[in-house]
Design an enzyme around this catalytic site. Structure first.
Site, mmCIF file in Angstrom:
data_model
loop_
_atom_site.group_PDB
_atom_site.id
_atom_site.type_symbol
_atom_site.label_atom_id
_atom_site.label_comp_id
_atom_site.label_asym_id
_atom_site.label_seq_id
_atom_site.Cartn_x
_atom_site.Cartn_y
_atom_site.Cartn_z
ATOM 1 N N ASP A 1 0.838 -1.198 0.000
ATOM 2 C CA ASP A 1 0.000 0.000 0.000
ATOM 3 C C ASP A 1 0.874 1.250 0.000
ATOM 4 O OD1 ASP A 1 -2.340 1.367 0.040
ATOM 5 O OD2 ASP A 1 -2.723 1.117 2.180
ATOM 6 N N GLY B 1 -8.793 1.348 -4.369
ATOM 7 C CA GLY B 1 -9.076 1.416 -5.812
ATOM 8 C C GLY B 1 -8.556 2.709 -6.406
ATOM 9 N N CYS C 1 -7.606 -2.519 -5.596
ATOM 10 C CA CYS C 1 -6.592 -2.726 -4.557
ATOM 11 C C CYS C 1 -7.356 -2.576 -3.261
ATOM 12 C CB CYS C 1 -5.440 -1.739 -4.728
ATOM 13 S SG CYS C 1 -5.939 -0.070 -5.193
ATOM 14 N N GLY D 1 -4.561 4.238 -5.708
ATOM 15 C CA GLY D 1 -3.125 4.325 -5.941
ATOM 16 C C GLY D 1 -2.619 3.236 -6.872
ATOM 17 N N ARG D 2 -2.670 2.017 -6.396
ATOM 18 C CA ARG D 2 -2.123 0.897 -7.170
ATOM 19 C C ARG D 2 -2.965 0.625 -8.411
ATOM 20 N NH1 ARG D 2 -1.753 -2.606 -1.719
ATOM 21 N NH2 ARG D 2 -3.494 -1.219 -1.240
ATOM 22 N N GLN E 1 -1.662 7.471 -6.632
ATOM 23 C CA GLN E 1 -1.850 8.300 -5.439
ATOM 24 C C GLN E 1 -0.618 9.037 -4.947
ATOM 25 O OE1 GLN E 1 -2.452 6.880 -1.635
ATOM 26 N NE2 GLN E 1 -4.074 8.321 -1.149
#
Ligand code: PTR
Ligand code: PTR
Length: 301
Positions: free
Chosen positions: A191, A233, A230, A235-236, A281
């Site tokens: 994260d 929903g 993720c 950053g990744r 992000q």
């Protein structure tokens, strides 16, 4: 860093006008609204991430007025034929909503970019069934476990992809044949962080695209968008969709013999940020998008 700051400033301005917005009116200054998602606490994993109304994915199969809500957004870059559903990691209160979306949108590939738990915190609840004998029911949607396999290189398990296959049926529509759903669960992306190497994510993108292609070939009808999630929903998920979209656009441009002069990664992220909050992000994730795209281009040269 400057390009990313511009992206952040644009979103901050938009959010400020949204917070000032007392009514749910969309105005010229603020063409976006998050009214459908606000106040749905049990259906939102985080208290600062909602989908914009204009791109949110709605549930068709619902009876009460309000229950078409799910924290999920359609995202698509300009000049790219690929559309994704970017969504938060499902919560127990949203399992049924999630599977209804998978069914209704005819999605057959799910990319999961988070571990179930990290540093003692649940990142995503186990929304799938691993029961090999019984099936699990989520409202009208029935999920049967088919298989689970795991791939990683010998020396490093930070690039593990767990592939799970399920059979999905809609009990309200027994006339529609069951569908096979593939979930690709990537374990190497912490994260707010980045994977160990761009190779891992490029490999995952290749596997995801191949799975999507195979699903499309074995289906008689066009299949729906890939679902990417993720924990939030953002950053990744945003980085995955940015890298895949940039590579797709560059590939199309190359085939047509054009030159790319603009900053493609920034252009794609600016567009995505109009479609869902915080897609890509952190600055590190943003830089990682360039690294992965360049890695692929240099590797291919
Ligand atoms: N789902 C979490 C909870 O219920 O505690 C966190 C959460 C709380 C999520 C509030 C969103 C919240 O805000 P809103 O009420 O605007 O959906
Ligand atoms: N409240 C959290 C925050 O703003 O930091 C929401 C959040 C959590 C946002 C995780 C992004 C997160 O990362 P990812 O989208 O990669 O799961």
């Amino acid at each position: 860093a400057e390009a990313f700051q511009e992206i952040e400033r644009t979103e901050q301005r938009r959010l400020q006008s949204l917070m000032l917005q007392n009514s749910n009116q969309v105005t010229a200054d603020c063409p976006f609204s998050i009214s459908a998602g606000k106040g749905k606490g049990t259906k939102n994993r985080y208290n600062n991430i909602w989908p914009y109304d204009h791109t949110r994915v709605k549930i068709n199969d619902c009876k009460e007025g309000d229950c078409d809500y799910v924290n999920a957004s359609f995202v698509q870059a300009e000049g790219c034929d690929k559309r994704y559903i970017a969504t938060q990691g499902p919560l127990p209160a949203t399992y049924e909503d999630f599977w209804k979306i998978v069914w209704e949108q005819n999605s057959q590939v799910i990319v999961m970019l988070t571990k179930e738990e990290e540093a003692g915190r649940i990142q995503c609840h186990r929304y799938w069934s691993q029961c090999k004998i019984n099936s699990a029911k989520f409202g009208p949607i029935e999920l049967k476990f088919i298989s689970e396999t795991s791939h990683c290189s010998v020396e490093n398990n930070n690039n593990t992809i767990v592939t799970r296959k399920f059979k999905l049926t809609n009990l309200n529509h027994p006339e529609i044949p069951a569908r096979e759903i593939t979930q690709l669960h990537f374990l190497g992306w912490p994260d707010f962080g980045i994977p160990d190497s761009p190779i891992h994510i490029l490999n995952l993108i290749e596997v995801a695209n191949l799975t999507q292609l195979q699903a499309a070939q074995s289906s008689q009808h066009a299949i729906g968008p890939m679902i990417v999630h993720c924990s939030a929903g953002c950053g990744r998920t945003g980085a995955f969709c940015t890298i895949d979209s940039c590579l797709t656009i560059l590939n199309n441009i190359r085939e047509q013999g054009h030159d790319v002069s603009q900053d493609l990664v920034q252009k794609v992220v600016l567009k995505f940020r109009e479609q869902r909050l915080s897609l890509v992000q952190t600055l590190r994730q943003y830089v990682f998008c360039y690294e992965a795209v360049l890695w692929k281009l240099v590797g291919a040269a």
